[in-house]
Design an enzyme around this catalytic site. Sequence first.
Site: not given
Ligand SMILES: NC(=O)c1ccc[n+]([C@@H]2O[C@H](COP(=O)([O-])OP(=O)(O)OC[C@H]3O[C@@H](n4cnc5c(N)ncnc54)[C@H](O)[C@@H]3O)[C@@H](O)[C@H]2O)c1
Length: 508
Positions: A123, A156, A144, A194
């Site tokens: 993000s 995106e 994204h 964002n």
């Molecule tokens: N949550 C949102 O609203 C949102 C929206 C758009 C983008 N994002 C982006 O998406 C990404 C994930 O966000 P999320 O909310 O799903 O996070 P989350 O914490 O729900 O999930 C992340 C997952 O990644 C796993 N993980 C962490 N490090 C790892 C590694 N080295 N190898 C393998 N797995 C690993 C964790 O175990 C976890 O299950 C981030 O970059 C975030 O910025 C989030």
Amino acid sequence: MSALKTSDKILVVGAGAMGGGIAEVAAQAGHIVYLYDMQAPMLEKALKAIRKNQELLVSKGKSLPENARNVVERIHCIDRLESASDASLAIEAIVENLEVKQSVFRKIEEILNANAILATNTSSISITAIASKLARPERFVGMHFFNPAMRMKLVEVIAGIASSEHILSVVYETAKTWGKIPVYARSTPGFIVNRVARPYYAEGLRVLNEGALDIATIDAYMRNACSFPMGPFELMDLIGHDVNFAVTNSVFNAHYGDKRFAPSLIQQELVLGGRLGKKTGQGFYDYKEGALALRTQTLDAKDGHMAVIASQNNPMIGGILDRFSAAGIRVQYEDIPPNQIRIGDSVLALTNGGTATSRSAEGKIQNLVHIDCALDFALAKIALLAKSDQCSQVNFDGVAGTLQKAGYQVSRIDDIAGMLACRTICMLANEAADSALQGVASIEDIDIAMRFGTNYPKGPLRWADDLSLKYVFEVLSNLSKHYGEERYRVSPLIQRKAISGDYFYGAT
Ligand SMILES: NC(=O)c1ccc[n+]([C@@H]2O[C@H](COP(=O)([O-])OP(=O)(O)OC[C@H]3O[C@@H](n4cnc5c(N)ncnc54)[C@H](O)[C@@H]3O)[C@@H](O)[C@H]2O)c1
């Protein structure tokens, strides 16, 4: 350029909130998906959520049982990345940390074949920075998705400095075949959504900080008069203040502390106090059982007038006059300034971005009352008024009562510059215009992104055109003059187009 074929396999790394949803989207589109997470229980949890969502789609008649079964069967949970060596596209959705993402992508690059596309769902981290450690950064892009990935249409597609045009277009076309609405963006802090959305929160927080209006009425006005899906405070509570504050800080810091993006002390206080919103049971609102709902502020019924005098030139408040006529209030047209209505010996005028008090003094307008912008005055449920200090209470009540006769609930905001919706919409347009000017994305893609990434009722640049760029420029100039802060500096693009009589899209 063509999209990936359904026979192409997709690797999704990270099975959290986003990864699970992205895997489901790709499987729904017909791909075999490898889903990997370093924590095995996350895979099981993601699969369970996908199963449940597919069952829900079947129960709502949006999918057939066989399709739902196929979607789940197409998702293969793997415990080592090496099992995904034949994937054509890897989408990473792991923890938001540059070094961790770089190291995971270095490993993915070793495992996948040389033509595979690598994409991150980050993000806020620079696409260029993540790609910098790769042997072939040209095949790396941002993809994204928005939360929840299955429901939100926007994707995106973000170019880092080295991303190849070909790879970008393959990802764009692939997102389309997955039923998404893709837009192109350049890797800049906050990308499109964002960044451009920051004023939606910031202006609400500023209005609150000035003690001009309460939380519940601000939210109600933005929903009911402007058709935003949620007001700024309920939305921040839903997103979580930790997340929302972190995004604001990240955009602020990434712009070297540009005051335009300065975070709010009110929100910082909530974060420090652990009131993170819905998820902790308290934020701006109290979600705990038995908590009292906040009441919106509405004026009691006042006596109104049965005849008004309006300008013949009312492009922006014509809807109010239609409502007056429908309520049996006689509207007489005379040669008075545009977007103004004489009600008794008061003047009701659309806010110009300054205070009603200063406008009254500068323009020698007696008993001036400002009205805030609405998406469509013919349909708005609430009217928001500001009384100039020079206006008597009796005169103000006469204006409020006349609007009440036309079916508006009337709320009063203290006389601050640009009121609430006016300053918010114009600041959204200002940020959108700067993003277009700086080549973050095209005018069309910025508006599409804001409509489908945040569900705004209109793209901010289309909205600016509809308000007229001359008006938006006047509002922003008055805000800038009033506050004397960098936050309100006018985008050079709005300034230029307003002066030359140009539009973002052309006249409607
Ligand atoms: N949550 C949102 O609203 C949102 C929206 C758009 C983008 N994002 C982006 O998406 C990404 C994930 O966000 P999320 O909310 O799903 O996070 P989350 O914490 O729900 O999930 C992340 C997952 O990644 C796993 N993980 C962490 N490090 C790892 C590694 N080295 N190898 C393998 N797995 C690993 C964790 O175990 C976890 O299950 C981030 O970059 C975030 O910025 C989030």
